[in-house]
Design an enzyme around this catalytic site. Structure first.
Site, short mmCIF file in Angstrom:
data_model
loop_
_atom_site.label_atom_id
_atom_site.label_comp_id
_atom_site.label_asym_id
_atom_site.label_seq_id
_atom_site.Cartn_x
_atom_site.Cartn_y
_atom_site.Cartn_z
NE ARG A 268 -1.69 1.83 3.51
CZ ARG A 268 -1.38 1.94 4.74
NH1 ARG A 268 -2.08 1.04 5.65
NH2 ARG A 268 -0.66 2.82 5.39
CG HIS A 272 -6.41 2.03 6.45
ND1 HIS A 272 -6.18 1.08 5.93
CD2 HIS A 272 -7.53 2.61 6.89
CE1 HIS A 272 -7.95 0.56 6.08
NE2 HIS A 272 -8.31 1.63 6.78
CE1 TYR A 281 1.04 2.60 8.56
CE2 TYR A 281 0.02 4.44 10.06
CZ TYR A 281 0.18 3.29 8.93
OH TYR A 281 -0.81 3.57 7.94
C1 LIG Z 1 -15.29 -6.00 11.55
C2 LIG Z 1 -14.09 -4.87 11.54
N1 LIG Z 1 -13.26 -4.62 12.31
C3 LIG Z 1 -12.39 -3.34 12.45
C4 LIG Z 1 -12.75 -2.40 11.34
C5 LIG Z 1 -11.89 -1.21 11.19
N2 LIG Z 1 -10.86 -1.26 9.98
C6 LIG Z 1 -11.00 -0.84 8.89
S1 LIG Z 1 -9.91 -1.13 7.62
C7 LIG Z 1 -8.96 -2.13 8.83
C8 LIG Z 1 -7.78 -2.94 8.33
C9 LIG Z 1 -8.10 -3.75 7.37
O1 LIG Z 1 -6.76 -4.30 6.91
P1 LIG Z 1 -6.45 -5.26 5.50
O2 LIG Z 1 -7.52 -6.24 5.69
O3 LIG Z 1 -5.19 -5.50 5.70
O4 LIG Z 1 -7.22 -4.46 4.47
P2 LIG Z 1 -6.58 -2.90 3.80
O5 LIG Z 1 -7.10 -1.96 4.29
O6 LIG Z 1 -4.77 -3.08 4.06
O7 LIG Z 1 -6.61 -3.03 2.38
C10 LIG Z 1 -9.81 -2.17 9.99
C11 LIG Z 1 -9.26 -2.98 11.08
C12 LIG Z 1 -13.64 -2.86 10.22
N3 LIG Z 1 -14.12 -2.06 9.05
N4 LIG Z 1 -14.44 -4.03 10.57
#
Ligand SMILES: Cc1ncc(C[n+]2csc(CCOP(=O)(O)OP(=O)(O)O)c2C)c(N)n1
Ligand SMILES: [Mg+2]
Length: 374
Positions: A268, A272, A281
């Site tokens: 990425r 985020h 970080y």
């Molecule tokens: C069930 C749930 N828990 C927490 C969140 C908050 N949250 C949004 S994005 C994220 C991280 C996701 O990381 P990843 O699966 O690696 O996907 P990326 O955003 O890196 O594409 C979190 C914890 C959420 N949206 N849904």
């Protein structure tokens, strides 16, 4: 062109090096041969897709910065994983995205204005999942893997697998999502019921600020072994390998041979979301190292080296990307705010007494303001 070979366990399937050298074929540990034989026209098409989705994404980030969108989740750096897998889908295949799959959405032929309504907070996204075979964006991490599993089981029950013309399903998710119960449950159900499903994990190394080492002690693709189906790791910055590996996994699924986990190893490059500051970080040298693996630069280097495209082509693609992003911007600025009462629409397909009562009460409240149009 380099000669083909087999990747040792743990290595990536790669068909285009960061320097733009094409590799003829790669043989996976199960004997599957991955190759990408495109016509010159198709190679140019992939380059065009990559440039356009990056430009549209940059425009959306700029729109958020100017207050026109509430938030934006950028795909910067992940274009190849998305365009490669998106172009590997056949028209009958169904995709279940997260909130970051703007490149796949583009490949499915959905107008890129559609997700901007969602991020502007004026609608729910707007496209018809059945028309485009692309489900609504899902923000609840990992939830769509279960939706995709149920859908894929339904495809089998409808007798739509077992031939070359069969249907397959793909579920997108991130590295962080692999820690969710939903994703592990989806792996179990899909494995046990031999669902025609490709689990496409874009390992972009972070779940917001949490690095991959906080999600797993083993490479993610190896998780599949414990659930009884194949897993493979592909260079997610290589559009040719992302295409070839996804195409093979989709065909495996459509023939009724069950699920595959693909780990698209990528990065990425941005934040985020626009709410995040990654400099808190991660260190700049890490980002710089990945810049050298840029998914677009290597396709351009390949096209130039093989004389598949000339300067006029690259200029024309840049021009088209600029035009499409400007068109996107103009339409975002014109998006009307919805009437507050539309909040209650589409909650239930056939209405509900409770929601109807809430709508009425809210309507009265709005009407109580002096000069209200409601
Ligand atoms: C069930 C749930 N828990 C927490 C969140 C908050 N949250 C949004 S994005 C994220 C991280 C996701 O990381 P990843 O699966 O690696 O996907 P990326 O955003 O890196 O594409 C979190 C914890 C959420 N949206 N849904
Ligand atoms: Mg991630």
């Amino acid at each position: 062109m380099a000669k083909g070979g087999s990747p040792p366990d743990g290595e990536l399937v790669q068909l285009l090096t960061p320097e733009g050298e094409r590799i003829e074929s790669v043989t996976g540990s199960d004997g599957t041969v991955y190759r990408a034989d495109f016509t010159d026209e198709e190679y140019r098409g992939l380059y065009r897709d990559l440039v356009i989705v990056r430009k549209l994404d940059a425009e959306a980030t700029a729109l958020q910065r100017q207050g026109e969108l509430g938030i934006w989740a950028s795909l910067l750096g992940q274009e190849a994983a998305q365009v490669g897998s998106g172009r590997a889908l056949r028209p009958q295949d169904m995709a279940f995205p997260t909130y970051r799959e703007h490149g796949v959405l583009y490949c499915r032929g959905i107008d890129p204005i559609m997700p901007l309504g969602l991020f502007r907070g004026v609608d729910q996204g707007g496209w018809d999942p059945n028309e485009f075979k692309f489900n609504m964006y899902t923000i609840v991490i990992g939830a769509q893997t279960l939706h995709a599993t149920g859908y894929a089981m339904g495809v089998t029950m409808d007798g739509k697998t077992g031939t070359d013309e069969g249907e397959a399903v793909i579920a997108y998710f991130g590295d962080g999502a692999t820690s969710q119960g939903d994703v592990n449950e989806a792996f179990i159900w899909a494995g046990v019921f031999n669902a025609p499903l490709v689990f496409f994990c874009q390992n972009n190394q972070y779940a917001i600020s949490e690095p991959l080492e906080r999600q797993t002690r083993i490479p993610l693709y190896r998780r599949a072994g414990g659930f009884g189906f194949p897993g493979i790791r592909v260079d997610g910055n290589d559009v040719l390998a992302s295409y070839a590996v996804t195409r093979a996994a989709l065909d495996h699924a459509r023939l009724g041979q069950g699920p595959t986990l693909i780990e698209a190893y990528t990065y990425r490059m941005g934040a985020h979301t626009t709410n995040d500051d990654p400099t808190r970080y991660r260190i700049a040298s890490e980002v710089e190292a990945w810049q050298a693996k840029d998914p677009i630069k290597r396709v351009r280097a390949f096209l130039e080296k093989e004389q598949i495209a000339d300067a006029a082509f690259f200029a024309e693609v840049d021009e088209q990307a600029k035009r499409e992003s400007l068109h996107l911007r103009e339409r975002v600025l014109e998006m009307p705010d919805p009437s507050p009462l539309t909040l209650f629409d589409n909650v239930y397909p056939n209405g509900s007494p409770l929601v109807d009562a809430e709508r009425e009460r809210f309507g009265e409240y709005l009407a109580s303001f002096e000069g209200s149009a409601h």
